[in-house]
Design a protein around this motif. Structure first.
Motif, mmCIF file in Angstrom:
data_model
loop_
_atom_site.group_PDB
_atom_site.id
_atom_site.type_symbol
_atom_site.label_atom_id
_atom_site.label_comp_id
_atom_site.label_asym_id
_atom_site.label_seq_id
_atom_site.Cartn_x
_atom_site.Cartn_y
_atom_site.Cartn_z
ATOM 1 N N ARG A 56 0.521 -1.263 0.268
ATOM 2 C CA ARG A 56 -0.151 -0.087 0.080
ATOM 3 C C ARG A 56 0.254 1.390 -0.277
ATOM 4 O O ARG A 56 0.400 2.218 -1.018
ATOM 5 N N LYS A 77 -6.293 -10.281 -5.244
ATOM 6 C CA LYS A 77 -4.855 -11.139 -5.598
ATOM 7 C C LYS A 77 -3.464 -11.396 -5.825
ATOM 8 O O LYS A 77 -3.419 -9.446 -4.845
ATOM 9 N N VAL A 79 0.398 -10.235 -5.642
ATOM 10 C CA VAL A 79 1.058 -8.899 -6.914
ATOM 11 C C VAL A 79 2.339 -10.604 -6.766
ATOM 12 O O VAL A 79 3.084 -11.087 -5.137
ATOM 13 N N ARG A 107 2.549 -15.695 0.760
ATOM 14 C CA ARG A 107 1.299 -15.185 0.776
ATOM 15 C C ARG A 107 0.473 -17.140 -0.147
ATOM 16 O O ARG A 107 -0.574 -17.718 -0.929
ATOM 17 N N ARG A 147 -9.133 1.539 3.717
ATOM 18 C CA ARG A 147 -9.014 0.178 3.037
ATOM 19 C C ARG A 147 -9.986 -0.134 1.506
ATOM 20 O O ARG A 147 -11.065 -0.298 1.880
#
Ligand SMILES: Nc1ncnc2c1ncn2[C@@H]1O[C@H](COP(=O)(O)OP(=O)(O)OP(=O)(O)O)[C@@H](O)[C@H]1O
Ligand SMILES: Nc1ccn([C@@H]2O[C@H](COP(=O)(O)O)[C@@H](O)[C@H]2O)c(=O)n1
Ligand SMILES: [Mg+2]
Length: 248
Positions: A56, A77, A79, A107, A147
């Motif tokens: 972010r 999704k 990255v 992840r 968010r």
């Protein structure tokens, strides 16, 4: 990972030389990873690196990857590993610390394998916050941190990605005996009590044992206990039921 250029090689060498201690903090969206990491930092002096927060920040910085990252996050999704790992490496080097909580990473299998291949760092253990979806959904919908991915449509996508891509990573580390699982659907303070047990070094864990007067003439004694048969304890001056620090 793509080709490794000279600058990245240098980063990897500097990081490897520091031999950092890494704990991966995993769990579904809204399981309380960030909340508990803040507590761990305060008590155990780790540096907290949230992969999501770093991504972010990268969007906000106006980086050339910003739009791609933003689109991926909106869709829940993952990255590409190359981007996230570079951000993590940079933050680790800049921190000056050698103990890290890496939150929300790896992840997926690609994240896991790429991090290991590039940094040669193996996590000490994986802290896994296990929480039912219903509870996580309730928490995310009332998080109110602005968010873009805390809406019901994206939340459902994030849950699917967690089940399909992130749980297998947890299973991978479980098979290696590295997962410390925490029941996360409890109040914040209760969850942290369980977390503290995981982070407290064995030697500092205090046991209550019954010490009989005739044993008190010696400084060190081997006490037969029910749980761990022969531990060495330093005796306190008073006999009776006492709290003794384990010294081996
Ligand atoms: N044990 C808890 N009980 C109730 N609410 C909690 C608990 N832990 C965290 N929360 C709240 O739930 C929300 C999500 O927590 P947090 O941001 O720590 O989750 P996270 O796992 O980091 O989520 P994400 O993966 O989306 O970043 C926050 O509003 C937080 O205050
Ligand atoms: N290893 C990662 C971690 C996160 N992302 C993206 O960021 C989103 C938010 O992550 P949080 O941990 O803050 O919930 C996540 O849904 C992904 O889109 C990622 O790509 N790779
Ligand atoms: Mg978080």
């Amino acid at each position: 990972m793509g080709t490794v250029n000279v600058a990245n090689k240098d980063i990897n060498v500097s990081l490897a030389e520091k031999k950092p201690r890494v704990v991966f903090v995993l769990g579904g969206p809204g399981s309380g990873k960030g909340t508990q990491c803040a507590n761990i930092v305060e008590h155990f002096h780790y540096t907290h690196l949230s992969a999501g927060d770093l991504l972010r920040a990268e969007i906000k910085s106006g980086s050339e990857n910003g739009t791609m990252i933003q689109n991926m996050i909106k869709e829940g999704k993952i990255v590409p590993s190359e981007v996230t790992i570079k951000l993590l490496q940079k933050a680790m080097l800049e921190s000056g610390n050698d103990k890290f909580l890496i939150d929300g990473f790896p992840r997926n299998e690609e994240n896991r394998a790429a991090f290991e291949a590039v940094t040669k760092i193996e996590p000490e253990f994986v802290l896994f916050f296990n929480c039912p979806e219903e509870e996580m959904e309730k928490r995310l919908l009332s998080r109110n941190q602005g968010r873009e991915d805390d809406n019901i449509e994206t939340i459902r996508k994030r849950f699917k990605v967690f089940l399909e891509s992130s749980l297998p990573v947890i299973e991978y580390y479980k098979a290696k005996g590295k997962v410390r699982e925490i029941e996360a659907a409890k109040p914040i303070g209760e969850v942290f009590e369980a977390v503290k047990v995981v982070f407290t070094p064995k030697a500092e864990k205090v046991k209550k044992v019954s010490v009989f007067p005739f044993l008190c003439s010696k400084t060190i004694v081997h006490l037969p206990l029910m749980a761990d048969m022969h531990c060495t304890y330093r005796l306190l001056p008073r006999p009776g039921l006492q709290t003794l620090p384990v010294i081996n």
